[in-house]
Enzyme design. Structure first.
Site, PDB file in Angstrom:
ATOM      1  N   ASN A  49      13.492   0.597 -10.707  1.00  0.00           N
ATOM      2  CA  ASN A  49      12.161   0.923 -11.318  1.00  0.00           C
ATOM      3  C   ASN A  49      11.560   2.075 -11.062  1.00  0.00           C
ATOM      4  O   ASN A  49      10.288   2.382 -11.280  1.00  0.00           O
ATOM      5  CB  ASN A  49      11.018  -0.368 -11.309  1.00  0.00           C
ATOM      6  CG  ASN A  49      10.773  -0.591  -9.761  1.00  0.00           C
ATOM      7  OD1 ASN A  49      10.954   0.300  -9.002  1.00  0.00           O
ATOM      8  ND2 ASN A  49      10.042  -1.862  -9.466  1.00  0.00           N
ATOM      9  N   ASP A  50      12.236   2.943 -10.244  1.00  0.00           N
ATOM     10  CA  ASP A  50      11.805   4.211  -9.809  1.00  0.00           C
ATOM     11  C   ASP A  50      11.273   5.189 -10.970  1.00  0.00           C
ATOM     12  O   ASP A  50      10.296   5.680 -10.805  1.00  0.00           O
ATOM     13  CB  ASP A  50      12.816   5.056  -9.138  1.00  0.00           C
ATOM     14  CG  ASP A  50      13.410   4.472  -7.731  1.00  0.00           C
ATOM     15  OD1 ASP A  50      12.679   3.387  -7.322  1.00  0.00           O
ATOM     16  OD2 ASP A  50      14.137   4.693  -6.862  1.00  0.00           O
TER      17      ASP A  50
ATOM     18  N   GLY B 260       9.472   6.312  -4.832  1.00  0.00           N
ATOM     19  CA  GLY B 260      10.335   5.109  -5.359  1.00  0.00           C
ATOM     20  C   GLY B 260       9.962   3.734  -4.490  1.00  0.00           C
ATOM     21  O   GLY B 260      10.424   2.659  -4.752  1.00  0.00           O
TER      22      GLY B 260
ATOM     23  N   ASN C 144      11.787   0.933  -0.595  1.00  0.00           N
ATOM     24  CA  ASN C 144      12.114   0.964  -2.207  1.00  0.00           C
ATOM     25  C   ASN C 144      13.049  -0.284  -2.202  1.00  0.00           C
ATOM     26  O   ASN C 144      14.049  -0.409  -2.217  1.00  0.00           O
ATOM     27  CB  ASN C 144      12.800   2.144  -2.455  1.00  0.00           C
ATOM     28  CG  ASN C 144      13.188   2.346  -4.103  1.00  0.00           C
ATOM     29  OD1 ASN C 144      12.842   1.378  -4.777  1.00  0.00           O
ATOM     30  ND2 ASN C 144      13.918   3.447  -4.552  1.00  0.00           N
TER      31      ASN C 144
ATOM     32  N   ASP D 248       7.963   0.243  -3.737  1.00  0.00           N
ATOM     33  CA  ASP D 248       7.589  -0.638  -4.609  1.00  0.00           C
ATOM     34  C   ASP D 248       7.079  -1.876  -4.061  1.00  0.00           C
ATOM     35  O   ASP D 248       7.268  -1.992  -2.856  1.00  0.00           O
ATOM     36  CB  ASP D 248       8.593  -1.004  -5.752  1.00  0.00           C
ATOM     37  CG  ASP D 248       9.993  -1.075  -5.089  1.00  0.00           C
ATOM     38  OD1 ASP D 248       9.993  -1.825  -4.019  1.00  0.00           O
ATOM     39  OD2 ASP D 248      10.659  -0.859  -6.028  1.00  0.00           O
TER      40      ASP D 248
ATOM     41  N   GLU E  66     -15.470   2.352   1.659  1.00  0.00           N
ATOM     42  CA  GLU E  66     -15.361   3.562   2.488  1.00  0.00           C
ATOM     43  C   GLU E  66     -16.556   4.478   2.226  1.00  0.00           C
ATOM     44  O   GLU E  66     -16.996   4.772   1.374  1.00  0.00           O
ATOM     45  CB  GLU E  66     -14.262   4.375   1.492  1.00  0.00           C
ATOM     46  CG  GLU E  66     -13.942   5.748   2.327  1.00  0.00           C
ATOM     47  CD  GLU E  66     -13.043   6.565   1.444  1.00  0.00           C
ATOM     48  OE1 GLU E  66     -12.268   7.512   2.111  1.00  0.00           O
ATOM     49  OE2 GLU E  66     -13.106   6.537   0.251  1.00  0.00           O
TER      50      GLU E  66
ATOM     51  N   ASP F 163     -12.849   2.194  -2.634  1.00  0.00           N
ATOM     52  CA  ASP F 163     -12.937   3.695  -2.411  1.00  0.00           C
ATOM     53  C   ASP F 163     -14.067   4.403  -2.753  1.00  0.00           C
ATOM     54  O   ASP F 163     -14.755   4.090  -3.641  1.00  0.00           O
ATOM     55  CB  ASP F 163     -11.677   4.218  -3.356  1.00  0.00           C
ATOM     56  CG  ASP F 163     -11.291   5.590  -3.198  1.00  0.00           C
ATOM     57  OD1 ASP F 163     -10.792   6.055  -1.972  1.00  0.00           O
ATOM     58  OD2 ASP F 163     -11.463   6.490  -3.930  1.00  0.00           O
TER      59      ASP F 163
END
Length: 618
Positions: free
Chosen positions: A137-138, A157, A132, A159, A361, A332
């Protein structure tokens, strides 16, 4: 006064019923190989408007769809110079709205950018759980879920700033490439930290930072001669995506019309049976159930057979490659997509960037089934199919590693699992371009399965010396554990030291415990040795059937040879070297990469229990 009021009322009326809110992509680049660009234009009741460029850019098609809030405007950008042009929207002769649309200059050699390859080592991290760097910006006004570090399944949190601040740690470790799980906005009200239910494909989640922060991450990596790979999701979007909230047409996604599905807004869960994509005996209803079923209730299944959807995804991927300067994509759930649509998506990106790389994947448990999905597969050709996908993930090796080091050797157990995996390498069109790993963000933590550094060293000795592109999972290099039985949140724990106030800061040497140092120092030494070893990156493999859980193989080219010995048994062994002369040849000694000790290669080689030797032959 009456006339003025009427004009003002008319102006307000026009704008209230024809107000363009979004144009995507918001800008583009000059000099792209594919000069056709399709703009998605969104606003309330705008389908009566007529677009027009002020500088003579040719509009090839204006497509109106079921929903009057959309226009799809296709233009030809051939010869368009960098700069801003006016894009006007007219009703009759009157311009209702006007925009400055920008065409940017491309970076030098952008089209020839080199993607990741077998000389690289991936570091897979989950940004919410890594570090974090900016607590401010949490939580944001524009996103629903708030940070709660005490909730295993909540936002914690981490980032972009946290990643950037710890790049020197990764560089020191010997990592060359970062693969971060998705960073785009995921605005689900809960369980949004994983990022796979994205709500805006052109916007970094503000809890991670900004688009500019993402580009800064790429720039900082490139300064260190490191690479950035984006985790891209084509199969499904998030239920809170602004387009999903107001679909251009019903078949933008796969909507199911069964009575049960209609109670859940058209949702029907995928049957997850990817084999139906190529099984010649499969029932059509089952194949449809895999491809068109939703991955989860919050993840509507995208319809890649709709050309507008496919075009949106192609352009979006190219936009991020150009904007951030990406070095690759990890896709993905690749094998859940409409297979013709995803093959076209992949081809169009690779046509634009011929030296790029994309890994998909393919979570299957049979080598032939995985090889089907690699570009130019002879197995795929039997089905008249070519995915165009350069790289796939070696899940069968992952499966073998999860058991091999804790079993006694049998006909198909212990180190025989690993050996047998490599006997099927002939199935892959490009064996050096597959991803190898012991774990990832969806599997049980390796250190949870084995709980000791000896087995970790065995696994890393394997992963980092065998063919392919190795991928490590964040925190394993310091011994992090996690039990998938307790939920995904437990295998995605916070990296110690990533948050202010953490008692243990494993990002620094002085902050690591003795155990963490042992894991880290081993990994660092092996990774940094691997960087300069072409014989590991592109050499050939010669391996011998394991005996008593001792597996021996050679990586060799015209210049050098490396002998790897993995003793997974609980006892010391003396290897009779005569058996391995096909690999030893005229070499008389080998220097162990990790200990620096030299071993004579004459009669016998002593190997301690639960240990490995990586010998550079001399």
């Amino acid at each position: 006064m009456k006339k003025l009021t009427s004009i003002l009322f008319l102006f307000i009326l026009i704008n209230s019923f024809a107000q363009i809110q979004k144009i995507e992509p918001e800008f583009w680049w000059s000099g792209m190989k594919n000069t056709e660009l399709q703009l998605l234009v969104y606003g309330k009741n705008i389908n009566h408007l007529v677009p027009e460029f002020s500088n003579g850019i040719q509009i090839k098609e204006v497509l109106k769809v079921e929903n009057p809030n959309y226009l799809f405007v296709t233009i030809d950008t051939k010869g368009v110079q960098p700069g801003k042009v006016k894009l006007n929207f007219k009703k009759g002769k009157k311009t209702v709205q006007s925009f400055d649309y920008e065409f940017k200059s491309r970076e030098n050699n952008s089209a020839q950018r080199k993607g990741f390859d077998s000389s690289d080592v991936f570091y897979l991290l989950m940004p919410d759980r890594f570090a974090n760097g900016n607590p401010n910006n949490d939580n944001t006004k524009e996103t629903a879920e708030i940070a709660n570090r005490s909730d295993l399944n909540g936002r914690h949190g981490g980032d972009l700033e946290g990643i950037i601040q710890n790049l020197d740690y990764l560089d020191e470790l010997g990592i060359t490439t970062i693969w971060s799980t998705p960073l785009l906005e995921d605005n689900e009200p809960a369980y949004s930290y994983h990022g796979y239910a994205q709500s805006d494909y052109y916007k970094i989640d503000p809890r991670y930072g900004t688009n500019a922060d993402y580009k800064r991450l790429a720039d900082e990596l490139h300064k260190r001669e490191m690479k950035l790979v984006m985790d891209y999701v084509t199969n499904h979007w998030g239920s809170k995506h602004w387009i999903i909230q107001d679909l251009p047409m019903e078949d933008w996604i796969h909507v199911w019309h069964t009575e049960e599905a209609q109670k859940q807004n058209g949702f029907q869960r995928s049957n997850y049976r990817m084999t139906t994509q190529f099984d010649q005996n499969a029932a059509e209803i089952d194949a449809e159930g895999c491809m068109d079923g939703w991955f989860d209730t919050t993840m509507p299944d995208m319809n890649q057979s709709n050309p507008l959807v496919l075009n949106y995804m192609v352009q979006n991927a190219i936009w991020w490659i150009e904007f951030a300067g990406l070095d690759g994509l990890r896709v993905d759930t690749y094998s859940y997509n409409d297979k013709k649509g995803i093959a076209e998506w992949t081809k169009r990106i690779m046509d634009e960037y011929p030296n790029f790389n994309i890994v998909g994947e393919i979570w299957m448990h049979d080598q032939a089934q995985m090889a089907y999905w690699q570009k130019d597969s002879k197995i795929g050709a039997l089905d008249n199919y070519n995915s165009n996908l350069p790289s796939v993930m070696d899940f069968t090796l992952h499966d073998a590693i999860g058991l091999a080091f804790k079993e006694n050797q049998g006909w198909d157990s212990g180190m025989m699992r690993v050996y047998e995996n490599f006997t099927n390498d002939f199935l892959y069109p490009e064996i050096d371009n597959i991803m190898v790993f012991a774990e990832n963000h969806d599997t049980n933590r390796f250190n949870e399965i084995y709980s000791n550094i000896e087995d970790y060293k065995l696994a890393m000795s394997l992963i980092l010396t065998i063919r392919g592109i190795p991928q490590l999972y964040y925190g394993s290099e310091i011994g992090m554990k996690g039990d998938k039985g307790k939920g995904d949140g437990d295998i995605r724990r916070d990296f110690p030291g990533g948050w202010a106030g953490d008692k243990n800061n494993a990002f620094t040497e002085e902050g690591r415990t003795a155990e963490q140092k042992a894991y880290f120092n081993f990994t660092k030494k092996l990774l940094n040795w691997r960087k300069g070893k072409d014989v590991i990156h592109t050499g050939k493999t010669l391996h011998f059937i394991p005996q008593e859980n001792v597996y021996v193989y050679f990586r060799h080219n015209e210049k050098e040879s490396v002998m790897v010995v993995l003793n997974s048994s609980e006892k010391d062994h003396k290897l009779e070297l005569k058996r391995f002369m096909e690999g030893i040849k005229d070499f008389t000694a080998g220097k162990d990469v990790m200990s620096g000790n030299e071993f004579k290669l004459t009669d016998q080689l002593k190997v301690k229990a639960k240990s490995s030797l990586i010998l550079e032959l001399k």
